[in-house]
Design an enzyme around this catalytic site. Structure first.
Site, short mmCIF file in Angstrom:
data_model
loop_
_atom_site.label_atom_id
_atom_site.label_comp_id
_atom_site.label_asym_id
_atom_site.label_seq_id
_atom_site.Cartn_x
_atom_site.Cartn_y
_atom_site.Cartn_z
N ASP A 30 -0.58 -1.33 -9.88
CA ASP A 30 -1.69 -1.78 -10.74
C ASP A 30 -1.23 -2.92 -11.64
O ASP A 30 -1.88 -3.97 -11.73
CB ASP A 30 -2.19 -0.63 -11.62
CG ASP A 30 -2.71 0.54 -10.80
OD1 ASP A 30 -2.92 0.37 -9.59
OD2 ASP A 30 -2.90 1.62 -11.38
N TYR B 148 -3.27 14.11 -9.63
CA TYR B 148 -2.44 12.92 -9.39
C TYR B 148 -0.95 13.23 -9.45
O TYR B 148 -0.21 12.97 -8.49
CB TYR B 148 -2.81 11.80 -10.38
CG TYR B 148 -2.12 10.51 -10.03
CD1 TYR B 148 -2.69 9.60 -9.16
CD2 TYR B 148 -0.85 10.23 -10.53
CE1 TYR B 148 -2.04 8.43 -8.80
CE2 TYR B 148 -0.19 9.06 -10.19
CZ TYR B 148 -0.80 8.17 -9.32
OH TYR B 148 -0.14 7.03 -8.97
C1 GLA Z 1 -3.63 4.99 -9.52
C2 GLA Z 1 -2.20 4.66 -9.92
C3 GLA Z 1 -1.54 3.74 -8.90
C4 GLA Z 1 -1.69 4.30 -7.48
C5 GLA Z 1 -3.14 4.67 -7.21
C6 GLA Z 1 -3.33 5.36 -5.87
O1 GLA Z 1 -4.42 3.83 -9.58
O2 GLA Z 1 -2.20 4.05 -11.19
O3 GLA Z 1 -0.18 3.58 -9.24
O4 GLA Z 1 -0.82 5.36 -7.23
O5 GLA Z 1 -3.67 5.52 -8.21
O6 GLA Z 1 -3.08 4.51 -4.81
#
Ligand code: GLA
Length: 410
Positions: free
Chosen positions: A194, A243
């Site tokens: 990100d 997550y």
């Molecule tokens: C979130 C996390 C990223 C990544 C996505 C899934 O956005 O911040 O680092 O792991 O989920 O692809």
């Protein structure tokens, strides 16, 4: 909270934060920084397994106006939230994991960046800040990384102003500061894509990123194509849902596979052939998670090749497979997201669609032929409204440049 419906053009944001800064602090800001959100085309939940991803920065961004201040207090006004805070840089609040209430508030994001900078040996100086923007919050398009990178760049600029070389960070180091803010301060065990995308985006280009080496390449997105982002309206905090569990499961799978596969560090290191030979040693859930990560890495490479030859149909099929795998093997989707994705798949002119972000809510990204965008959008809205009784926000986004300093208009 900013909505998906763009109420004003991009250009109004620098003016809005500059005006608000003037009103609040009685002087002009010295810099305005813009840091965009992002979409993920391919590479779902593989960044923390050090895999490969294809992402793009979007024309939805956080805008931050700032000027250095004396003392140790950074005063912040969050325009969209109409909220104020003062951060004492000498006495930052402890990381969330060390607090009784571990729910993050908006001010924990800048606090986490200052904390991560300090942990890396840098001294951010006090500044006055106003920030706002049009990246939907908590929707999977990286509003948090955009906020982090905007604050980081402002602190960096003021470190250079003092006559020193500044923090001496390159793009990778900046992204790592953002990741440390998430992992070590906020307790979200996210990967690096990100922040990296927010920094390295390029208009009209997608980023093919190796999340281990951080080597990256820009891939062309044909001019006829564009991206729709459809918001399910469902919000989940990554710390409350699966997550961190998913990241833990990938780790557990690696630990078990190490008994058969010498030297692997993450699922990125496992070939599909080796996985087929040894997957039976994994419990069913871990087997599904690992299969997703391993196959997703392969899809990213196939996707990069498809983009290189301008084959959006093949690229789109991979995007769709990525969604199905995220839904069935990685189990991070929800019905609202599946309905939006399926509606897009069924629409002529849509190459592919998938959930973006951590999952369990948020947005669906659809890659479409621009001339069909309005029809695909209408289909997504109608299908969702029929199923869930309310209209989702669906907006067209363009693939934009990464974070940087913006000129201040007089
Ligand atoms: C979130 C996390 C990223 C990544 C996505 C899934 O956005 O911040 O680092 O792991 O989920 O692809």
């Amino acid at each position: 909270m900013p909505t998906m419906q763009r109420e004003s053009s991009d250009r109004s944001f620098p003016d809005a934060v500059v005006d608000a800064f003037h009103q609040r602090f009685g002087r002009r800001p010295e810099v305005v920084v813009r840091a965009p959100g992002r979409v993920i085309l391919l590479g779902a939940h593989v960044d923390y397994s050090e895999g490969w991803v294809i992402t793009g920065a979007i024309d939805r961004a956080v805008w931050l106006a700032a000027a250095p201040a004396t003392g140790s207090e950074t005063r912040i006004h969050a325009l969209d939230l109409d909220a104020n805070a003062a951060l004492d840089l000498n006495r930052l609040p402890p990381p969330l994991v060390d607090r009784d209430d571990s729910r993050a508030s908006w001010v924990d994001y800048p606090a986490g960046v200052a904390w991560a900078l300090a942990a890396a040996g840098h001294r951010p100086r006090a500044m006055d800040v106003v920030y706002g923007g049009d990246v939907p919050i908590g929707a999977g398009v990286s509003s948090s990384a955009a906020v982090e990178m905007a604050f980081l760049l402002a602190w960096e600029i003021f470190a250079q102003h003092e006559g020193s070389a500044g923090f001496g960070l390159d793009g990778a180091a900046r992204a790592r500061i953002g990741m440390s803010c998430e992992n070590d301060y906020l307790g979200v065990m996210s990967g690096i894509m990100d922040q990296f995308t927010s920094l390295h985006g390029a208009a009209g280009k997608l980023i093919f990123l190796d999340c281990r080496s951080l080597e990256h390449e820009l891939l062309p997105l044909p001019e006829s194509a564009s991206v729709l982002v459809a918001d399910s309206g469902v919000r989940r905090r990554l710390t409350d849902f699966g997550y961190n569990d998913r990241r833990g499961e990938c780790r557990e799978a690696v630990v078990l596979l190490l008994s058969r596969l010498d030297g692997i560090e993450t699922l990125r290191d496992v070939s599909l052939e080796d996985f087929e030979l040894h997957s039976h040693i994994l419990p069913m859930t871990l087997r599904r998670r690992a299969r997703h990560a391993i196959e997703e890495c392969l899809r990213v490479h196939e996707g990069a090749a498809a983009l290189e030859r301008g084959d959006l149909a093949a690229f789109g099929r991979l995007i769709r497979q990525s969604h199905l795998s995220s839904r069935d093997l990685y189990e991070v989707s929800i019905p609202e997201i599946d309905v939006l994705a399926a509606a897009a798949w069924a629409a002529p002119g849509c190459h592919g669609a998938r959930l973006v972000g951590g999952g369990f809510g948020g947005c669906v990204m659809a890659l479409v032929e621009t001339e069909a965008a309005e029809d695909v959008r209408a289909r997504m809205i109608d299908t969702f409204a029929r199923e869930f009784g309310k209209e989702p926000e669906v907006v067209a986004c363009s693939i934009a440049d990464g974070a940087g300093i913006e000129p201040i208009q007089d």
